[in-house]
Design a protein around this motif. Structure first.
Motif, short mmCIF file in Angstrom:
data_model
loop_
_atom_site.label_atom_id
_atom_site.label_comp_id
_atom_site.label_asym_id
_atom_site.label_seq_id
_atom_site.Cartn_x
_atom_site.Cartn_y
_atom_site.Cartn_z
N ALA A 64 -61.12 41.22 -5.83
CA ALA A 64 -60.24 40.40 -5.61
C ALA A 64 -59.66 41.02 -7.45
O ALA A 64 -59.90 41.65 -8.10
CB ALA A 64 -61.25 38.98 -6.77
N SER A 65 -58.29 41.07 -7.39
CA SER A 65 -57.39 41.80 -9.18
C SER A 65 -57.25 40.92 -9.95
O SER A 65 -58.19 40.00 -10.08
CB SER A 65 -55.94 42.11 -8.50
N GLU A 66 -57.46 42.10 -11.27
CA GLU A 66 -57.38 40.28 -12.24
C GLU A 66 -56.66 39.30 -12.05
O GLU A 66 -57.24 38.22 -12.92
CB GLU A 66 -57.09 41.70 -13.42
N GLU A 67 -55.40 39.24 -11.66
CA GLU A 67 -55.04 37.93 -11.65
C GLU A 67 -55.59 36.98 -10.61
O GLU A 67 -55.74 35.63 -11.40
CB GLU A 67 -53.57 38.24 -10.56
N THR A 68 -56.13 37.03 -9.30
CA THR A 68 -56.38 36.97 -8.91
C THR A 68 -58.11 35.72 -9.26
O THR A 68 -58.94 34.56 -9.32
CB THR A 68 -57.17 37.30 -7.86
N TYR A 70 -58.82 35.00 -12.44
CA TYR A 70 -58.39 34.49 -13.57
C TYR A 70 -57.48 32.97 -13.13
O TYR A 70 -57.94 32.52 -13.56
CB TYR A 70 -57.86 34.91 -15.00
N ARG A 71 -56.95 33.31 -12.19
CA ARG A 71 -56.75 31.94 -11.58
C ARG A 71 -57.54 31.24 -10.86
O ARG A 71 -57.38 29.89 -10.05
CB ARG A 71 -55.28 32.23 -10.34
N THR A 72 -58.62 31.37 -10.10
CA THR A 72 -59.39 31.05 -9.38
C THR A 72 -60.86 30.47 -10.94
O THR A 72 -60.53 31.13 -11.58
CB THR A 72 -59.50 31.75 -8.10
N ASN A 73 -62.04 29.66 -9.33
CA ASN A 73 -63.09 29.95 -9.86
C ASN A 73 -64.24 30.98 -9.81
O ASN A 73 -65.11 31.02 -9.93
CB ASN A 73 -63.48 28.53 -9.57
N ASP A 105 -53.18 27.78 -6.29
CA ASP A 105 -52.95 27.37 -7.55
C ASP A 105 -53.56 26.78 -9.08
O ASP A 105 -52.85 26.94 -10.02
CB ASP A 105 -52.30 25.56 -6.93
N THR A 106 -54.46 26.19 -9.00
CA THR A 106 -55.24 25.88 -10.07
C THR A 106 -57.08 26.00 -9.83
O THR A 106 -56.92 25.98 -8.22
CB THR A 106 -54.80 24.81 -10.63
N THR A 107 -57.60 25.19 -10.78
CA THR A 107 -58.49 25.05 -10.15
C THR A 107 -58.90 23.71 -10.97
O THR A 107 -57.79 22.99 -11.64
CB THR A 107 -59.78 25.53 -11.45
N ALA A 108 -60.15 23.03 -10.10
CA ALA A 108 -60.93 21.67 -11.51
C ALA A 108 -62.02 20.89 -11.21
O ALA A 108 -63.05 22.40 -10.31
CB ALA A 108 -59.71 20.64 -10.25
N LYS A 109 -62.80 20.78 -12.31
CA LYS A 109 -64.15 20.45 -12.00
C LYS A 109 -64.45 18.90 -11.55
O LYS A 109 -63.72 17.87 -11.53
CB LYS A 109 -64.34 20.70 -13.38
N ILE A 110 -65.51 18.85 -10.71
CA ILE A 110 -65.90 17.66 -10.32
C ILE A 110 -66.28 16.55 -11.36
O ILE A 110 -67.33 17.82 -12.03
CB ILE A 110 -67.28 17.87 -9.51
N ILE A 111 -65.79 15.47 -11.00
CA ILE A 111 -66.80 14.26 -12.55
C ILE A 111 -67.15 13.11 -11.52
O ILE A 111 -67.49 13.04 -12.93
CB ILE A 111 -65.36 13.96 -12.95
N GLU A 112 -67.10 13.08 -10.91
CA GLU A 112 -67.62 12.51 -9.88
C GLU A 112 -68.17 12.70 -8.73
O GLU A 112 -67.01 12.93 -7.71
CB GLU A 112 -66.75 11.06 -10.45
#
Length: 198
Positions: A64-68, A70-73, A105-112
């Motif tokens: 994984a490159s540096e860009e990948t 920081y963009r992922t989990n 595109d982004t990451t998300a946190k599970i909240i429920e």
């Protein structure tokens, strides 16, 4: 190119940094001739190219490159974590999910997480605004899994997970507070891009 229909999961065998890159070695669940060097495979929704295969030890490696990173989990990935796998789609087969590029595109946190007596509703808080990118009943890829959005707001969205998907993917290991990879539907991104040009 992928469909978001997960083939299987596997465990992370080794992680190490090589300058700004992250090298990931995983257990190989595929048969001898089913994967090869330079082949692209979706790992939790991230498109990685295989750089090394050790058939004797039943492992393979990607980078994984540096860009990948920081963009992922990937910053929370650990040895023995379970990872969703999907090999590239074949042109002559049915598209059972939706078009997934493997570009997060982004990451998300599970909240429920709500148990609905036969299925589960997972709710997420996105790191990036969902405005004009997602719609109710539209498609989204979570850790590479093609899912349907049942509710969405500016930063929050939810999806329904059926028992088959829950058991065959790493959804069964996820808990509130975990970070997942998100890829928005490419059609929605193109429409938004063209709209912004007007």
């Amino acid at each position: 190119m992928f469909t978001g229909v997960i083939e299987c999961t596997t465990k992370v065998h080794r992680l190490y940094r090589d300058k700004n890159n992250l090298c990931i070695t995983l257990n190989n669940p595929f048969l001898y001739n089913e994967i090869k060097i330079n082949q692209s495979i979706s790992h939790n929704g991230i498109c990685f190219t295989i750089i090394n295969i050790n058939h004797n030890k039943k492992i393979y490696s990607v980078i994984a490159s540096e860009e990948t990173f920081y963009r992922t989990n990937l910053n929370v990935l650990k040895i023995n974590d379970e990872v969703n796998l999907e090999r590239g789609m074949k042109i002559n087969e049915r598209l059972n999910g939706h078009i997934v590029q493997g570009h997060i595109d982004t990451t998300a946190k599970i909240i429920e997480i709500e148990n609905k007596n036969g299925s589960w509703i997972f709710s997420f808080l996105s790191k990036k605004s969902l405005y004009n990118v997602v719609v109710e009943k539209g498609s989204i890829a979570i850790n590479g899994i093609s899912l349907t959005i049942i509710k969405c707001a500016k930063f929050r969205f939810s999806t329904s997970v059926i028992p088959y998907t829950y058991e065959k993917t790493n959804f069964k290991y996820l808990k509130i507070g975990d970070i997942v990879n998100v890829e928005f539907d490419i059609l929605g991104k193109y429409i938004l891009s063209k709209k912004n040009e007007l």
